[in-house]
Design a protein around this motif. Structure first.
Motif, PDB file in Angstrom:
ATOM      1  N   ILE A 104       0.742  -1.061   0.035  1.00  0.00           N
ATOM      2  CA  ILE A 104      -0.098  -0.014   0.013  1.00  0.00           C
ATOM      3  C   ILE A 104       0.990   1.145  -0.034  1.00  0.00           C
ATOM      4  O   ILE A 104       1.754   1.337   0.858  1.00  0.00           O
ATOM      5  CB  ILE A 104      -0.682  -0.038   1.133  1.00  0.00           C
ATOM      6  CG1 ILE A 104      -2.027  -1.106   1.287  1.00  0.00           C
ATOM      7  CG2 ILE A 104      -1.788   1.302   1.266  1.00  0.00           C
ATOM      8  CD1 ILE A 104      -2.912  -1.427   2.299  1.00  0.00           C
ATOM      9  N   GLU A 105       0.690   2.139  -0.834  1.00  0.00           N
ATOM     10  CA  GLU A 105       1.613   3.347  -1.067  1.00  0.00           C
ATOM     11  C   GLU A 105       0.586   4.537  -0.510  1.00  0.00           C
ATOM     12  O   GLU A 105      -0.632   4.475  -1.289  1.00  0.00           O
ATOM     13  CB  GLU A 105       2.115   3.467  -2.451  1.00  0.00           C
ATOM     14  CG  GLU A 105       3.028   4.609  -2.637  1.00  0.00           C
ATOM     15  CD  GLU A 105       3.701   4.527  -3.934  1.00  0.00           C
ATOM     16  OE1 GLU A 105       4.807   3.753  -3.992  1.00  0.00           O
ATOM     17  OE2 GLU A 105       3.503   5.232  -4.717  1.00  0.00           O
ATOM     18  N   THR A 119       5.151   7.371   0.928  1.00  0.00           N
ATOM     19  CA  THR A 119       5.590   6.270   1.619  1.00  0.00           C
ATOM     20  C   THR A 119       4.889   4.885   1.215  1.00  0.00           C
ATOM     21  O   THR A 119       3.915   5.009   0.434  1.00  0.00           O
ATOM     22  CB  THR A 119       5.515   6.355   3.263  1.00  0.00           C
ATOM     23  OG1 THR A 119       6.193   5.155   3.984  1.00  0.00           O
ATOM     24  CG2 THR A 119       4.120   6.543   3.785  1.00  0.00           C
ATOM     25  N   ASN A 120       5.341   3.694   1.653  1.00  0.00           N
ATOM     26  CA  ASN A 120       4.513   2.536   1.571  1.00  0.00           C
ATOM     27  C   ASN A 120       4.966   1.451   2.410  1.00  0.00           C
ATOM     28  O   ASN A 120       5.595   1.609   3.208  1.00  0.00           O
ATOM     29  CB  ASN A 120       4.757   1.831  -0.027  1.00  0.00           C
ATOM     30  CG  ASN A 120       6.397   1.461  -0.179  1.00  0.00           C
ATOM     31  OD1 ASN A 120       6.853   0.669   0.677  1.00  0.00           O
ATOM     32  ND2 ASN A 120       6.952   1.803  -0.984  1.00  0.00           N
ATOM     33  N   LEU A 121       4.022   0.577   2.456  1.00  0.00           N
ATOM     34  CA  LEU A 121       4.239  -0.526   3.410  1.00  0.00           C
ATOM     35  C   LEU A 121       3.612  -1.716   2.876  1.00  0.00           C
ATOM     36  O   LEU A 121       2.900  -1.914   1.989  1.00  0.00           O
ATOM     37  CB  LEU A 121       3.548  -0.222   4.739  1.00  0.00           C
ATOM     38  CG  LEU A 121       1.912  -0.277   4.727  1.00  0.00           C
ATOM     39  CD1 LEU A 121       1.383  -1.308   5.399  1.00  0.00           C
ATOM     40  CD2 LEU A 121       1.443   1.007   5.519  1.00  0.00           C
ATOM     41  N   LYS A 122       4.396  -2.935   3.159  1.00  0.00           N
ATOM     42  CA  LYS A 122       4.207  -4.212   2.620  1.00  0.00           C
ATOM     43  C   LYS A 122       3.229  -4.842   3.758  1.00  0.00           C
ATOM     44  O   LYS A 122       3.781  -5.195   4.934  1.00  0.00           O
ATOM     45  CB  LYS A 122       5.399  -4.987   2.320  1.00  0.00           C
ATOM     46  CG  LYS A 122       5.254  -6.189   1.705  1.00  0.00           C
ATOM     47  CD  LYS A 122       6.603  -6.821   1.329  1.00  0.00           C
ATOM     48  CE  LYS A 122       6.451  -7.966   0.212  1.00  0.00           C
ATOM     49  NZ  LYS A 122       7.797  -8.365  -0.122  1.00  0.00           N
ATOM     50  N   ILE A 123       1.988  -5.299   3.588  1.00  0.00           N
ATOM     51  CA  ILE A 123       1.524  -5.970   4.423  1.00  0.00           C
ATOM     52  C   ILE A 123       1.734  -7.355   4.978  1.00  0.00           C
ATOM     53  O   ILE A 123       2.245  -8.187   4.323  1.00  0.00           O
ATOM     54  CB  ILE A 123      -0.194  -6.105   3.870  1.00  0.00           C
ATOM     55  CG1 ILE A 123      -0.632  -4.780   3.401  1.00  0.00           C
ATOM     56  CG2 ILE A 123      -1.036  -6.941   4.799  1.00  0.00           C
ATOM     57  CD1 ILE A 123      -1.052  -3.899   4.500  1.00  0.00           C
ATOM     58  N   LYS A 124       1.764  -7.374   6.285  1.00  0.00           N
ATOM     59  CA  LYS A 124       2.217  -8.404   7.221  1.00  0.00           C
ATOM     60  C   LYS A 124       0.854  -9.176   7.728  1.00  0.00           C
ATOM     61  O   LYS A 124      -0.037  -8.849   7.684  1.00  0.00           O
ATOM     62  CB  LYS A 124       3.007  -8.210   8.072  1.00  0.00           C
ATOM     63  CG  LYS A 124       4.416  -7.698   7.703  1.00  0.00           C
ATOM     64  CD  LYS A 124       5.109  -7.146   9.078  1.00  0.00           C
ATOM     65  CE  LYS A 124       6.458  -6.261   8.709  1.00  0.00           C
ATOM     66  NZ  LYS A 124       7.181  -6.116   9.814  1.00  0.00           N
TER      67      LYS A 124
END
Length: 75
Positions: free
Chosen positions: A41-42, A55-60
């Motif tokens: 998700i960016e 920014t972005n995050l990789k879903i855990k």
């Protein structure tokens, strides 16, 4: 969760959705197929002066569990 606090959050959510209907529709479409572990998700913020931040995050798996708990809390 305190019922009064939950009502306050729900009122704020409804007000936000009324002010930004396209954002809610976007989220519904993005999450319709289910967000899976590994999804990225960016987010990009552009301030009135043109300054941008991204920014972005990789879903855990732990993120998916939190999202599920939040969904259940606001039902």
């Amino acid at each position: 969760m305190n019922p009064m606090a939950l009502m306050k959050i729900m009122n704020a959510k409804n007000k936000f959705n009324a002010s930004h209907p396209k954002f809610g529709a976007f989220l519904n479409a993005a999450f319709a197929g289910g967000i899976q572990e590994g999804t990225i998700i960016e987010m990009k913020v552009t301030k009135p002066d043109g300054t941008e931040m991204t920014t972005n995050l990789k879903i855990k798996q732990s993120d998916l569990e939190l999202l599920q708990e939040l969904r259940e809390a606001v039902k």
